[in-house]
Design an enzyme around this catalytic site. Structure first.
Site, PDB file in Angstrom:
ATOM      1  N   TYR A   1     -14.251 -12.032   0.035  1.00 33.68           N
ATOM      2  CA  TYR A   1     -14.979 -10.831  -0.396  1.00 33.68           C
ATOM      3  C   TYR A   1     -16.216 -11.187  -1.218  1.00 33.68           C
ATOM      4  O   TYR A   1     -17.282 -10.587  -1.055  1.00 33.68           O
ATOM      5  CB  TYR A   1     -14.048  -9.895  -1.173  1.00 33.68           C
ATOM      6  CG  TYR A   1     -13.055  -9.225  -0.255  1.00 33.68           C
ATOM      7  CD1 TYR A   1     -13.413  -8.078   0.444  1.00 33.68           C
ATOM      8  CD2 TYR A   1     -11.786  -9.755  -0.030  1.00 33.68           C
ATOM      9  CE1 TYR A   1     -12.527  -7.474   1.328  1.00 33.68           C
ATOM     10  CE2 TYR A   1     -10.897  -9.169   0.846  1.00 33.68           C
ATOM     11  CZ  TYR A   1     -11.270  -8.025   1.524  1.00 33.68           C
ATOM     12  OH  TYR A   1     -10.398  -7.450   2.402  1.00 33.68           O
TER      13      TYR A   1
ATOM     14  N   ARG B   1      -3.533   6.480   0.534  1.00 36.75           N
ATOM     15  CA  ARG B   1      -4.135   7.701   1.084  1.00 36.75           C
ATOM     16  C   ARG B   1      -3.251   8.484   2.038  1.00 36.75           C
ATOM     17  O   ARG B   1      -3.626   9.566   2.462  1.00 36.75           O
ATOM     18  CB  ARG B   1      -5.452   7.342   1.781  1.00 36.75           C
ATOM     19  CG  ARG B   1      -6.555   7.084   0.790  1.00 36.75           C
ATOM     20  CD  ARG B   1      -7.717   6.394   1.433  1.00 36.75           C
ATOM     21  NE  ARG B   1      -7.310   5.073   1.897  1.00 36.75           N
ATOM     22  CZ  ARG B   1      -8.101   4.225   2.524  1.00 36.75           C
ATOM     23  NH1 ARG B   1      -9.322   4.560   2.808  1.00 36.75           N
ATOM     24  NH2 ARG B   1      -7.657   3.041   2.876  1.00 36.75           N
TER      25      ARG B   1
ATOM     26  N   ARG C   1      -7.629  11.493  -5.891  1.00 33.55           N
ATOM     27  CA  ARG C   1      -8.821  10.822  -5.356  1.00 33.55           C
ATOM     28  C   ARG C   1      -9.970  11.810  -5.116  1.00 33.55           C
ATOM     29  O   ARG C   1     -11.145  11.432  -5.192  1.00 33.55           O
ATOM     30  CB  ARG C   1      -8.423  10.119  -4.053  1.00 33.55           C
ATOM     31  CG  ARG C   1      -9.506   9.337  -3.368  1.00 33.55           C
ATOM     32  CD  ARG C   1      -9.824   8.044  -4.092  1.00 33.55           C
ATOM     33  NE  ARG C   1     -10.764   7.253  -3.299  1.00 33.55           N
ATOM     34  CZ  ARG C   1     -12.067   7.494  -3.234  1.00 33.55           C
ATOM     35  NH1 ARG C   1     -12.584   8.488  -3.935  1.00 33.55           N
ATOM     36  NH2 ARG C   1     -12.838   6.752  -2.469  1.00 33.55           N
TER      37      ARG C   1
ATOM     38  N   ARG D   1       0.825  -1.222   0.000  1.00 37.66           N
ATOM     39  CA  ARG D   1       0.000   0.000   0.000  1.00 37.66           C
ATOM     40  C   ARG D   1       0.857   1.269   0.000  1.00 37.66           C
ATOM     41  O   ARG D   1       0.474   2.258   0.631  1.00 37.66           O
ATOM     42  CB  ARG D   1      -0.941   0.044   1.206  1.00 37.66           C
ATOM     43  CG  ARG D   1      -1.975  -1.042   1.249  1.00 37.66           C
ATOM     44  CD  ARG D   1      -3.271  -0.572   0.611  1.00 37.66           C
ATOM     45  NE  ARG D   1      -4.205  -1.678   0.501  1.00 37.66           N
ATOM     46  CZ  ARG D   1      -5.293  -1.819   1.241  1.00 37.66           C
ATOM     47  NH1 ARG D   1      -5.589  -0.916   2.121  1.00 37.66           N
ATOM     48  NH2 ARG D   1      -6.079  -2.847   1.074  1.00 37.66           N
TER      49      ARG D   1
ATOM     50  N   ASP E   1      -6.567  -3.058  -7.424  1.00 36.77           N
ATOM     51  CA  ASP E   1      -7.062  -3.707  -6.212  1.00 36.77           C
ATOM     52  C   ASP E   1      -7.264  -5.179  -6.498  1.00 36.77           C
ATOM     53  O   ASP E   1      -7.556  -5.559  -7.641  1.00 36.77           O
ATOM     54  CB  ASP E   1      -8.372  -3.077  -5.739  1.00 36.77           C
ATOM     55  CG  ASP E   1      -8.660  -3.457  -4.296  1.00 36.77           C
ATOM     56  OD1 ASP E   1      -8.173  -2.774  -3.386  1.00 36.77           O
ATOM     57  OD2 ASP E   1      -9.328  -4.491  -4.084  1.00 36.77           O
TER      58      ASP E   1
HETATM   59  O1  CP3 Z   1      -0.018   0.628  -3.085  1.00 37.03           O
HETATM   60  C1  CP3 Z   1      -0.409  -0.542  -3.263  1.00 37.03           C
HETATM   61  O2  CP3 Z   1      -0.155  -1.478  -2.472  1.00 37.03           O
HETATM   62  C2  CP3 Z   1      -1.114  -0.868  -4.588  1.00 37.03           C
HETATM   63  C3  CP3 Z   1      -2.501  -0.899  -4.582  1.00 37.03           C
HETATM   64  C4  CP3 Z   1      -3.336  -1.848  -3.739  1.00 37.03           C
HETATM   65  C5  CP3 Z   1      -4.605  -1.465  -3.220  1.00 37.03           C
HETATM   66  N1  CP3 Z   1      -5.183  -2.571  -2.670  1.00 37.03           N
HETATM   67  C6  CP3 Z   1      -5.186  -0.123  -3.351  1.00 37.03           C
HETATM   68  C7  CP3 Z   1      -6.344   0.263  -2.502  1.00 37.03           C
HETATM   69  C8  CP3 Z   1      -3.136  -3.199  -3.411  1.00 37.03           C
HETATM   70  C9  CP3 Z   1      -1.926  -4.079  -3.647  1.00 37.03           C
HETATM   71  C10 CP3 Z   1      -4.326  -3.648  -2.759  1.00 37.03           C
HETATM   72  C11 CP3 Z   1      -4.534  -5.032  -2.327  1.00 37.03           C
HETATM   73  C12 CP3 Z   1      -5.704  -5.337  -1.503  1.00 37.03           C
HETATM   74  N2  CP3 Z   1      -6.972  -4.828  -1.608  1.00 37.03           N
HETATM   75  C13 CP3 Z   1      -5.712  -6.343  -0.497  1.00 37.03           C
HETATM   76  C14 CP3 Z   1      -4.561  -7.224  -0.123  1.00 37.03           C
HETATM   77  C15 CP3 Z   1      -3.595  -6.559   0.785  1.00 37.03           C
HETATM   78  C16 CP3 Z   1      -4.175  -6.184   2.105  1.00 37.03           C
HETATM   79  O3  CP3 Z   1      -4.275  -4.972   2.358  1.00 37.03           O
HETATM   80  O4  CP3 Z   1      -4.474  -7.083   2.899  1.00 37.03           O
HETATM   81  C17 CP3 Z   1      -7.007  -6.362   0.052  1.00 37.03           C
HETATM   82  C18 CP3 Z   1      -7.488  -7.253   1.179  1.00 37.03           C
HETATM   83  C19 CP3 Z   1      -7.799  -5.411  -0.668  1.00 37.03           C
HETATM   84  C20 CP3 Z   1      -9.249  -5.124  -0.490  1.00 37.03           C
HETATM   85  C21 CP3 Z   1      -9.484  -3.726  -0.115  1.00 37.03           C
HETATM   86  N3  CP3 Z   1      -9.389  -2.661  -0.968  1.00 37.03           N
HETATM   87  C22 CP3 Z   1      -9.915  -3.233   1.140  1.00 37.03           C
HETATM   88  C23 CP3 Z   1     -10.152  -4.073   2.369  1.00 37.03           C
HETATM   89  C24 CP3 Z   1     -10.061  -1.855   1.006  1.00 37.03           C
HETATM   90  C25 CP3 Z   1     -10.618  -0.909   2.039  1.00 37.03           C
HETATM   91  C26 CP3 Z   1      -9.686  -0.724   3.169  1.00 37.03           C
HETATM   92  C27 CP3 Z   1      -8.806   0.449   2.933  1.00 37.03           C
HETATM   93  O5  CP3 Z   1      -7.632   0.409   3.300  1.00 37.03           O
HETATM   94  O6  CP3 Z   1      -9.354   1.438   2.439  1.00 37.03           O
HETATM   95  C28 CP3 Z   1      -9.675  -1.503  -0.317  1.00 37.03           C
HETATM   96  C29 CP3 Z   1      -9.643  -0.154  -0.941  1.00 37.03           C
HETATM   97  C30 CP3 Z   1      -8.316   0.289  -1.453  1.00 37.03           C
HETATM   98  N4  CP3 Z   1      -7.444  -0.483  -2.170  1.00 37.03           N
HETATM   99  C31 CP3 Z   1      -7.777   1.601  -1.309  1.00 37.03           C
HETATM  100  C32 CP3 Z   1      -6.544   1.589  -1.956  1.00 37.03           C
HETATM  101  C33 CP3 Z   1      -5.589   2.733  -2.153  1.00 37.03           C
HETATM  102  C34 CP3 Z   1      -8.460   2.790  -0.671  1.00 37.03           C
HETATM  103  C35 CP3 Z   1      -9.480   3.317  -1.618  1.00 37.03           C
HETATM  104  C36 CP3 Z   1      -9.852   4.772  -1.391  1.00 37.03           C
HETATM  105  O7  CP3 Z   1      -9.071   5.664  -1.771  1.00 37.03           O
HETATM  106  O8  CP3 Z   1     -10.940   4.996  -0.873  1.00 37.03           O
END
Ligand code: CP3
Length: 344
Positions: free
Chosen positions: A151, A30, A39, A26, A75
């Site tokens: 999910y 944000r 965003r 990540r 994602d």
């Molecule tokens: O920078 C990076 O790592 C690249 C992008 C990336 C995102 N999600 C962007 C994202 C990667 C590699 C992921 C993987 C992901 N997504 C996982 C596996 C890794 C982990 O964190 O366990 C999982 C479980 C998800 C599912 C997911 N997507 C969740 C649970 C959420 C909400 C929680 C949160 O942190 O907001 C997301 C949304 C998400 N994915 C955001 C980002 C930048 C936030 C979206 C926003 O801006 O509102």
């Protein structure tokens, strides 16, 4: 051995490196002002589907902190859509409004051609590979079948994974079938990312720790094996290093290599050196507790040194967090983390 390969690739292959590479899960998110700006104008899904925006956000942390790998902005839930599952993102995170809860819904899922179902992630990869220096590879990724199932079946994720675990107990054959369908869609999705230029591929099994050791071996492991074997079969000698990320699986760390991954990304429950030993010395990635990045730069540096002191030798270690960067993390602490590793 390819001495010209990027540091990250060599470390993931367990080969000697002059220093340890570092990136953060990540890292494009944000906590960064550039991300917040983009965003504010676009929804999260729009950002994923617009290669110009996704590439910009992918590159922001590299330009700012100089990590040794660039994880493509997307994602893990994106490919579910291409399989016929609606995915939304709202203030509470991801949501599948029509969850997959029975054999009929599972039978309706379809594998997809990544060039048609998810063309934007491939285009984002092509764009970033074009501008990144050769020594900084792009990292492609997917969710692991069990985590994708969590999910897809929950709809809105719950702490106890009631619905997906309910399916496992009620109808183990349908549960197995779901994991198989997800694995068969995931292998070509990952292979397409490598073909678009990804120099490493990571599979996130964020929810694996909800299973017992026995269930992980019976259900999650065969589906992971299917993913990694599938990617290798599709790519042959062109296959980049394959990384398995799990969380909360210290109780069966000895089983992780049976998945067929080349390297293992671990959380902070065990000392990094202990994890490497239990993995038979295989390449490892991790594992600073992401909450440590809420401390001061000095404290981050000290914790990073302590973490690295648990590992004997330098080879086969990629430094990362044990999970993703938390929203609100001060960027200067990310800078301290990266610099501490790169100047060690
Ligand atoms: O920078 C990076 O790592 C690249 C992008 C990336 C995102 N999600 C962007 C994202 C990667 C590699 C992921 C993987 C992901 N997504 C996982 C596996 C890794 C982990 O964190 O366990 C999982 C479980 C998800 C599912 C997911 N997507 C969740 C649970 C959420 C909400 C929680 C949160 O942190 O907001 C997301 C949304 C998400 N994915 C955001 C980002 C930048 C936030 C979206 C926003 O801006 O509102």
């Amino acid at each position: 051995m390819d001495n010209d390969a990027p540091l990250l690739v060599r470390a993931l292959r367990g080969e000697p490196t002059p220093r340890r590479p570092v990136w953060l899960m990540r890292q494009a998110g944000r906590y960064l002002p550039g991300y917040q700006k983009v965003r504010a104008q676009s929804s999260f899904l729009e950002m994923c589907r617009r290669p110009d925006l996704a590439a910009e956000v992918t590159l922001e942390p590299i330009e700012r902190f100089g990590m040794d790998g660039a994880v493509v902005f997307s994602d893990i839930l994106i490919p579910l859509e291409a399989m016929g599952i609606t995915v939304e993102f709202d203030d509470r995170g991801p949501l599948c409004p029509d969850p997959v809860r029975d054999a009929d819904a599972i039978a309706a899922l379809t594998p997809f051609d990544p060039r048609e179902g998810t063309p934007w992630i491939l285009e984002t990869l092509e764009r970033i590979v074009e501008v990144l220096p050769r020594e900084i590879p792009a990292i492609g990724f997917s969710g692991a079948p069990f985590t994708l199932a969590a999910y897809a079946v929950e709809g809105r994720i719950t702490k106890s994974l009631n619905h997906v675990m309910g399916l496992r107990w009620r109808d183990p054959a349908a549960f197995t079938n779901l994991l198989t369908v997800l694995a068969d869609a995931t292998a070509p999705y990952l292979a397409a990312q490598a073909a678009a230029g990804a120099g490493a591929l990571q599979v996130f099994d964020t929810w694996a720790g909800m299973l017992s050791r026995e269930d992980w071996a019976a259900f999650a492991l065969p589906s992971l094996r299917r993913v990694f074997d599938g990617v290798r079969a599709l790519l042959g000698d062109a296959c980049p290093p394959l990384v398995l990320y799990t969380k909360g699986t210290a109780g069966w760390i000895d089983l992780l290599p049976e998945s067929g991954a080349d390297a293992f990304s671990v959380d902070w429950r065990l000392p990094l050196g202990e994890s490497k030993r239990l993995l038979g010395g295989r390449a490892i990635q991790g594992n600073l507790d992401p909450t440590c990045l809420h401390a001061t730069p000095q404290a981050v540096r000290a914790a990073t040194r302590e973490m690295l002191a648990t590992v004997e030798g330098r080879d086969g270690v990629v430094v990362n967090l044990g999970h993703g960067v938390i929203v609100g993390t001060p960027p200067e602490n990310v800078a301290a983390f990266v610099d501490e590793v790169q100047s060690a």
